[in-house]
Write a protein that holds these residues in place. Sequence first.
Motif, PDB file in Angstrom:
ATOM      1  N   VAL A 169      16.517 -27.839 -71.064  1.00  0.00           N
ATOM      2  CA  VAL A 169      17.048 -28.925 -71.879  1.00  0.00           C
ATOM      3  C   VAL A 169      15.945 -29.377 -72.826  1.00  0.00           C
ATOM      4  CG1 VAL A 169      17.758 -31.353 -71.903  1.00  0.00           C
ATOM      5  CG2 VAL A 169      18.844 -29.754 -70.326  1.00  0.00           C
ATOM      6  N   ILE A 170      16.221 -29.314 -74.125  1.00  0.00           N
ATOM      7  CA  ILE A 170      15.301 -29.833 -75.128  1.00  0.00           C
ATOM      8  C   ILE A 170      15.704 -31.249 -75.469  1.00  0.00           C
ATOM      9  CG2 ILE A 170      14.481 -29.628 -77.511  1.00  0.00           C
ATOM     10  CD1 ILE A 170      14.976 -26.651 -77.365  1.00  0.00           C
ATOM     11  N   TYR A 171      14.761 -32.172 -75.414  1.00  0.00           N
ATOM     12  CA  TYR A 171      15.012 -33.530 -75.891  1.00  0.00           C
ATOM     13  C   TYR A 171      14.447 -33.666 -77.297  1.00  0.00           C
ATOM     14  CZ  TYR A 171      14.856 -38.519 -76.625  1.00  0.00           C
ATOM     15  OH  TYR A 171      15.015 -39.761 -77.175  1.00  0.00           O
ATOM     16  N   ALA A 172      15.327 -33.981 -78.250  1.00  0.00           N
ATOM     17  CA  ALA A 172      14.932 -34.212 -79.645  1.00  0.00           C
ATOM     18  C   ALA A 172      15.062 -35.703 -79.930  1.00  0.00           C
ATOM     19  CB  ALA A 172      15.802 -33.399 -80.593  1.00  0.00           C
ATOM     20  N   HIS A 173      13.960 -36.380 -80.176  1.00  0.00           N
ATOM     21  CA  HIS A 173      13.925 -37.836 -80.308  1.00  0.00           C
ATOM     22  C   HIS A 173      14.597 -38.303 -81.597  1.00  0.00           C
ATOM     23  CE1 HIS A 173      10.870 -37.905 -83.509  1.00  0.00           C
ATOM     24  NE2 HIS A 173      10.255 -36.925 -82.857  1.00  0.00           N
ATOM     25  N   GLY A 174      14.886 -39.591 -81.644  1.00  0.00           N
ATOM     26  CA  GLY A 174      15.438 -40.203 -82.842  1.00  0.00           C
ATOM     27  C   GLY A 174      14.355 -40.814 -83.712  1.00  0.00           C
ATOM     28  N   GLY A 175      14.796 -41.582 -84.728  1.00  0.00           N
ATOM     29  CA  GLY A 175      13.857 -42.234 -85.625  1.00  0.00           C
ATOM     30  C   GLY A 175      14.157 -42.037 -87.090  1.00  0.00           C
ATOM     31  N   GLY A 176      15.372 -41.571 -87.399  1.00  0.00           N
ATOM     32  CA  GLY A 176      15.782 -41.468 -88.790  1.00  0.00           C
ATOM     33  C   GLY A 176      15.009 -40.452 -89.602  1.00  0.00           C
ATOM     34  N   PHE A 177      14.398 -39.471 -88.928  1.00  0.00           N
ATOM     35  CA  PHE A 177      13.578 -38.438 -89.576  1.00  0.00           C
ATOM     36  C   PHE A 177      12.338 -39.009 -90.252  1.00  0.00           C
ATOM     37  CE2 PHE A 177      17.992 -36.617 -89.873  1.00  0.00           C
ATOM     38  CZ  PHE A 177      17.834 -35.702 -88.857  1.00  0.00           C
ATOM     39  N   THR A 178      11.979 -40.254 -89.912  1.00  0.00           N
ATOM     40  CA  THR A 178      10.771 -40.853 -90.480  1.00  0.00           C
ATOM     41  C   THR A 178       9.789 -41.304 -89.396  1.00  0.00           C
ATOM     42  OG1 THR A 178      11.737 -43.078 -90.554  1.00  0.00           O
ATOM     43  CG2 THR A 178      12.042 -41.680 -92.504  1.00  0.00           C
ATOM     44  N   LYS A 179      10.248 -41.461 -88.171  1.00  0.00           N
ATOM     45  CA  LYS A 179       9.380 -41.926 -87.089  1.00  0.00           C
ATOM     46  C   LYS A 179       9.896 -41.379 -85.768  1.00  0.00           C
ATOM     47  CE  LYS A 179      11.998 -46.241 -86.697  1.00  0.00           C
ATOM     48  NZ  LYS A 179      11.941 -47.725 -86.731  1.00  0.00           N
ATOM     49  N   MET A 232      18.914 -37.429 -79.665  1.00  0.00           N
ATOM     50  CA  MET A 232      19.178 -38.843 -79.843  1.00  0.00           C
ATOM     51  C   MET A 232      19.137 -39.193 -81.320  1.00  0.00           C
ATOM     52  SD  MET A 232      19.772 -41.904 -78.867  1.00  0.00           S
ATOM     53  CE  MET A 232      19.696 -43.503 -79.674  1.00  0.00           C
ATOM     54  N   SER A 233      20.208 -39.766 -81.868  1.00  0.00           N
ATOM     55  CA  SER A 233      20.248 -40.255 -83.235  1.00  0.00           C
ATOM     56  C   SER A 233      19.885 -39.136 -84.217  1.00  0.00           C
ATOM     57  CB  SER A 233      19.338 -41.477 -83.367  1.00  0.00           C
ATOM     58  OG  SER A 233      19.539 -42.142 -84.585  1.00  0.00           O
ATOM     59  N   ALA A 234      18.759 -39.249 -84.924  1.00  0.00           N
ATOM     60  CA  ALA A 234      18.373 -38.193 -85.857  1.00  0.00           C
ATOM     61  C   ALA A 234      18.230 -36.852 -85.151  1.00  0.00           C
ATOM     62  CB  ALA A 234      17.062 -38.568 -86.550  1.00  0.00           C
ATOM     63  N   GLY A 235      17.682 -36.877 -83.930  1.00  0.00           N
ATOM     64  CA  GLY A 235      17.573 -35.640 -83.162  1.00  0.00           C
ATOM     65  C   GLY A 235      18.927 -35.024 -82.879  1.00  0.00           C
ATOM     66  N   GLY A 236      19.927 -35.882 -82.643  1.00  0.00           N
ATOM     67  CA  GLY A 236      21.287 -35.388 -82.435  1.00  0.00           C
ATOM     68  C   GLY A 236      21.902 -34.826 -83.699  1.00  0.00           C
ATOM     69  N   ILE A 237      21.585 -35.444 -84.840  1.00  0.00           N
ATOM     70  CA  ILE A 237      22.059 -34.937 -86.126  1.00  0.00           C
ATOM     71  C   ILE A 237      21.544 -33.518 -86.344  1.00  0.00           C
ATOM     72  CG2 ILE A 237      21.757 -35.191 -88.629  1.00  0.00           C
ATOM     73  CD1 ILE A 237      21.910 -38.222 -88.217  1.00  0.00           C
ATOM     74  N   ALA A 238      20.240 -33.320 -86.131  1.00  0.00           N
ATOM     75  CA  ALA A 238      19.661 -31.990 -86.309  1.00  0.00           C
ATOM     76  C   ALA A 238      20.240 -31.000 -85.304  1.00  0.00           C
ATOM     77  CB  ALA A 238      18.143 -32.059 -86.181  1.00  0.00           C
ATOM     78  N   ALA A 239      20.450 -31.439 -84.063  1.00  0.00           N
ATOM     79  CA  ALA A 239      20.970 -30.544 -83.026  1.00  0.00           C
ATOM     80  C   ALA A 239      22.385 -30.069 -83.349  1.00  0.00           C
ATOM     81  CB  ALA A 239      20.938 -31.244 -81.672  1.00  0.00           C
ATOM     82  N   LEU A 240      23.234 -30.988 -83.811  1.00  0.00           N
ATOM     83  CA  LEU A 240      24.606 -30.599 -84.152  1.00  0.00           C
ATOM     84  C   LEU A 240      24.629 -29.608 -85.308  1.00  0.00           C
ATOM     85  CD1 LEU A 240      26.375 -34.068 -83.852  1.00  0.00           C
ATOM     86  CD2 LEU A 240      26.831 -32.067 -82.414  1.00  0.00           C
ATOM     87  N   SER A 241      23.770 -29.814 -86.287  1.00  0.00           N
ATOM     88  CA  SER A 241      23.721 -28.885 -87.412  1.00  0.00           C
ATOM     89  C   SER A 241      23.099 -27.555 -87.013  1.00  0.00           C
ATOM     90  CB  SER A 241      22.952 -29.500 -88.583  1.00  0.00           C
ATOM     91  OG  SER A 241      23.721 -30.523 -89.185  1.00  0.00           O
ATOM     92  N   LEU A 242      22.236 -27.567 -86.016  1.00  0.00           N
ATOM     93  CA  LEU A 242      21.698 -26.306 -85.515  1.00  0.00           C
ATOM     94  C   LEU A 242      22.781 -25.514 -84.779  1.00  0.00           C
ATOM     95  CD1 LEU A 242      18.982 -24.824 -85.522  1.00  0.00           C
ATOM     96  CD2 LEU A 242      18.514 -25.822 -83.274  1.00  0.00           C
ATOM     97  N   ALA A 243      23.682 -26.213 -84.106  1.00  0.00           N
ATOM     98  CA  ALA A 243      24.800 -25.542 -83.442  1.00  0.00           C
ATOM     99  C   ALA A 243      25.783 -24.959 -84.448  1.00  0.00           C
ATOM    100  CB  ALA A 243      25.518 -26.519 -82.509  1.00  0.00           C
ATOM    101  N   HIS A 244      25.930 -25.656 -85.593  1.00  0.00           N
ATOM    102  CA  HIS A 244      26.847 -25.199 -86.655  1.00  0.00           C
ATOM    103  C   HIS A 244      26.096 -25.250 -87.984  1.00  0.00           C
ATOM    104  CE1 HIS A 244      30.553 -25.072 -84.234  1.00  0.00           C
ATOM    105  NE2 HIS A 244      29.994 -26.074 -83.553  1.00  0.00           N
TER     106      HIS A 244
END
Length: 258
Positions: free
Chosen positions: A29-39, A139-151
């Motif tokens: 399981v990879i955890y990708a943190h949030g922060g709006g791609f700025t933090k 989480m948040s931004a990390g989830g945005i990137a993860a969903l786009s990596l899936a599709h």
Amino acid sequence: MKTLPDLSYGPRPHQALDLILPGAPRAVVIYAHGGGFTKGSRKETTAVALAAQLAPLGIAVVSVSYRLGGTLRDLDAGDRARMRRMMAASARFGLRLHARLYGPAFACALLDLGQAVAALRTGAVAPDVKGLPITILGMSAGGIAALSLAHPPRVWAGRLAQPDAVLAVSAAMVQPWCLRPGGPPCVMLHGPVDRIISPQDARLAATTAQDRRVDLLLIVTDTPGHVPQLTRLIHGTAPDGRPGLSLLTDLVARTGVC
């Protein structure tokens, strides 16, 4: 269980991850943190809290860093033009998100996350996890990137290693026009009220996925707020009354883990 910190998955200083490894890992399981791609930081305590519950199940936990604050200058000339076209397409689709959440900073994070998945899958980072199924908890931004990596966008599909499943918390699919059948199973966990990422953006992905018969499920909890969804996932209960992390372990099981 042992921790292997500061492993490099690429040549740049920010391309690093921490791996928490159980004795006989059978999934990642990879955890990708949030922060709006700025933090945000991979060093936050979330990965440790996850590992406390997942390591006894034989699931390795990775906390990954990715580029923050990326700009068009960080992309090559071809990608800059593609990025402008994709941002226009996302806006036309009806996203309410701020453009920075689907602009160059998002693209830089997406490319890094794909590189991390590839390095883990091939064993370049750690031989112990080579070939194991990979689920991303974003989480948040990390989830945005993860969903786009899936599709991923077709123009980048050959450059991005896809995960085997995704759980996106308080996130959105910022390129819903990329949703296609046959991708990894995805779950979106969202609150009924979220002032950072609107539930309407999450519903946009769910509606598009349903229309296109894509394996993406939206779960809306009765807990308002952005960060509280992650807290509930790790320490609370799912809407069906089971432990919150069952949403994640169910996805891991769908990746073929016995």
